[in-house]
Scaffold this motif. Structure first.
Motif, PDB file in Angstrom:
ATOM      1  N   GLU A 109      56.477  58.197  22.170  1.00 42.84           N
ATOM      2  CA  GLU A 109      57.227  57.808  23.359  1.00 42.84           C
ATOM      3  C   GLU A 109      56.442  58.211  24.599  1.00 42.84           C
ATOM      4  O   GLU A 109      55.994  59.351  24.720  1.00 42.84           O
ATOM      5  CB  GLU A 109      58.604  58.478  23.382  1.00 42.84           C
ATOM      6  N   PHE A 110      56.283  57.257  25.529  1.00 40.81           N
ATOM      7  CA  PHE A 110      55.597  57.527  26.775  1.00 40.81           C
ATOM      8  C   PHE A 110      56.602  57.899  27.870  1.00 40.81           C
ATOM      9  O   PHE A 110      57.813  57.736  27.697  1.00 40.81           O
ATOM     10  CB  PHE A 110      54.776  56.313  27.216  1.00 40.81           C
ATOM     11  N   ILE A 111      56.088  58.368  29.004  1.00 44.49           N
ATOM     12  CA  ILE A 111      56.983  58.828  30.063  1.00 44.49           C
ATOM     13  C   ILE A 111      57.700  57.685  30.772  1.00 44.49           C
ATOM     14  O   ILE A 111      58.671  57.912  31.478  1.00 44.49           O
ATOM     15  CB  ILE A 111      56.227  59.685  31.097  1.00 44.49           C
ATOM     16  N   GLY A 112      57.232  56.451  30.582  1.00 42.25           N
ATOM     17  CA  GLY A 112      57.906  55.307  31.178  1.00 42.25           C
ATOM     18  C   GLY A 112      57.317  54.889  32.518  1.00 42.25           C
ATOM     19  O   GLY A 112      56.240  55.324  32.919  1.00 42.25           O
ATOM     20  N   GLU A 113      58.049  54.030  33.219  1.00 45.20           N
ATOM     21  CA  GLU A 113      57.594  53.483  34.489  1.00 45.20           C
ATOM     22  C   GLU A 113      58.004  54.395  35.644  1.00 45.20           C
ATOM     23  O   GLU A 113      59.154  54.831  35.725  1.00 45.20           O
ATOM     24  CB  GLU A 113      58.203  52.103  34.730  1.00 45.20           C
ATOM     25  N   TYR A 114      57.055  54.626  36.533  1.00 51.20           N
ATOM     26  CA  TYR A 114      57.314  55.396  37.747  1.00 51.20           C
ATOM     27  C   TYR A 114      56.918  54.577  38.968  1.00 51.20           C
ATOM     28  O   TYR A 114      55.865  53.933  38.968  1.00 51.20           O
ATOM     29  CB  TYR A 114      56.539  56.715  37.735  1.00 51.20           C
ATOM     30  N   ASP A 115      57.774  54.602  39.973  1.00 51.18           N
ATOM     31  CA  ASP A 115      57.504  53.883  41.218  1.00 51.18           C
ATOM     32  C   ASP A 115      57.220  54.876  42.346  1.00 51.18           C
ATOM     33  O   ASP A 115      57.932  55.873  42.502  1.00 51.18           O
ATOM     34  CB  ASP A 115      58.705  53.031  41.627  1.00 51.18           C
ATOM     35  N   ARG A 116      56.188  54.581  43.117  1.00 56.52           N
ATOM     36  CA  ARG A 116      55.927  55.304  44.355  1.00 56.52           C
ATOM     37  C   ARG A 116      56.312  54.356  45.479  1.00 56.52           C
ATOM     38  O   ARG A 116      55.704  53.284  45.636  1.00 56.52           O
ATOM     39  CB  ARG A 116      54.462  55.703  44.450  1.00 56.52           C
ATOM     40  N   VAL A 117      57.334  54.712  46.240  1.00 52.41           N
ATOM     41  CA  VAL A 117      57.923  53.804  47.221  1.00 52.41           C
ATOM     42  C   VAL A 117      57.283  54.005  48.588  1.00 52.41           C
ATOM     43  O   VAL A 117      57.247  55.118  49.126  1.00 52.41           O
ATOM     44  CB  VAL A 117      59.446  54.028  47.308  1.00 52.41           C
ATOM     45  N   TYR A 118      56.780  52.912  49.157  1.00 54.35           N
ATOM     46  CA  TYR A 118      56.180  52.953  50.481  1.00 54.35           C
ATOM     47  C   TYR A 118      57.148  52.466  51.559  1.00 54.35           C
ATOM     48  O   TYR A 118      57.010  52.849  52.718  1.00 54.35           O
ATOM     49  CB  TYR A 118      54.910  52.099  50.514  1.00 54.35           C
ATOM     50  N   SER A 119      58.083  51.606  51.176  1.00 57.06           N
ATOM     51  CA  SER A 119      59.046  51.069  52.133  1.00 57.06           C
ATOM     52  C   SER A 119      60.439  51.138  51.515  1.00 57.06           C
ATOM     53  O   SER A 119      60.814  50.255  50.742  1.00 57.06           O
ATOM     54  CB  SER A 119      58.695  49.617  52.486  1.00 57.06           C
TER      55      SER A 119
END
Length: 362
Positions: free
Chosen positions: A320-330
């Protein structure tokens, strides 16, 4: 550290891929060629390198896509970036360089789904400290990339690998051989239409969408001809009845696409195909064979449980991987992305990668 970040062009393709292939976190989805594949579907690839003393120390192949109506874009680093996540200083430098690209490209977010195990709490803490947020739990196949896979250590001898498999899996491999199934492993572009016809037959049976033939032609040109992918076809009594596409980068190989005919399924061509690909990966010097996605929900009533059972039979390790991560700019546009444009954001996943359901695993 005296580091320099810059975007590269096609003249540095081989140097870029050599770094990706040699890095422990290298992945074919971060290769130069895969960016070209996605360019054929409306994405714009941006290859970023971080150098020290003239040597690449970290890299990211970023896919950019424009959002409708708002004049903004999204950036995605499939199974990237390629960096030592346990070196916070290096990761910070690379992230700063990506942030700069994001500003120049009007990106509202950076999406990553790195090849990091779920139990790596240090990396998860690092991502949170850098402002990333978990974007998707990914219990099944709803993530852009599968969060759950089977991975097989293929360093043991072929005899040991067979001995460690589930008895039924081993039996089916030998049954296919006994029945006279022949695997063609020297396929050329002329064989691609054969595979695609079987793939279309599979899509009707298993009810999933498939990309156009031209997409696979592009994949052949950008990945197979670069030596990063290979087509295998299974024949029975002179008829092609199944096929697979395997991908390779560095010391890892991945099973990505599969298709099987409705005819002669009883001769178990899919088991022999997998075994042939495993042996091929060993011959290429690989140490890991990745069966790719399986469901996170292991309930036997899950429609995809058969996929899990098929891959489990080869004795790989459930990962199992850590999954999707988003870095939000706006934040505002990200809110639109999450709330006002949910149909488009879901469609984004389908646009980004064609996902097969259970093509050859029965």
């Amino acid at each position: 550290m005296n580091l320099r970040a810059r975007l590269i062009g096609p003249e540095e393709e081989k140097r870029f891929d050599a770094f990706i292939a040699g890095h422990p976190k290298g992945h074919f989805l971060q290769s130069y060629g895969w960016g070209e594949v996605k360019a054929s579907t409306g994405w714009r690839p941006l290859r970023l390198v971080l150098e020290e003393g003239g040597s690449i120390v970290a890299a990211a192949s970023l896919l950019k896509r424009q959002l409708p109506y708002v004049g903004k874009s999204i950036l995605y680093a499939p199974r990237g970036p390629v960096v030592d996540f346990h070196d916070p200083a290096l990761f910070s430098e690379l992230l700063a360089a990506i942030d700069n690209v994001a500003r120049q490209e009007g990106a509202i977010l950076l999406k990553i789904d790195p090849d990091i195990p779920e139990n790596d709490t240090a990396v998860k803490e690092l991502l949170r400290a850098k402002g990333f947020r978990l974007a998707n739990k990914g219990e099944g196949f709803e993530g852009v990339q599968p969060r759950h896979v089977f991975r097989l250590d293929i360093t043991p001898s072929p005899e040991e690998l067979l001995a460690r498999m589930h008895g039924k899996t081993r039996y089916n491999i030998r049954l296919a051989q006994k029945k006279g199934v022949v695997i063609k492993d020297d396929c050329t572009l002329e064989d691609l239409p054969v595979f695609y016809e079987i793939l279309k037959e599979t899509t009707i049976r298993d009810r999933f969408l498939v990309r156009s033939y031209s997409y696979f032609e592009t994949m052949w040109r950008e990945m197979v001809e670069r030596g990063y992918a290979k087509l295998f076809l299974a024949y029975y009594q002179g008829e092609a009845i199944a096929g697979t596409l395997a991908f390779i980068m560095g010391d890892k190989a991945w099973y990505l696409y599969g298709a099987s005919s409705n005819r002669h399924r009883n001769v178990m061509p899919n088991y022999l195909l997998q075994w042939t690909m495993i042996l091929w990966a060993r011959e290429q010097g690989c140490t890991i064979y990745d069966f790719r996605g399986v469901p996170g929900d292991l309930d036997e009533n899950n429609p995809l449980y058969g996929l899990y059972r098929f891959k489990k039979g080869f004795n790989g390790t459930f990962t199992e991987f850590i999954g999707e991560y988003d870095r939000v700019y706006s934040p505002f546009y990200y809110w639109l992305w999450q709330s006002v444009l949910p149909l488009y954001s879901r469609g984004f996943r389908r646009l980004l990668f064609w996902k097969k359901k259970a093509a050859t695993e029965e």
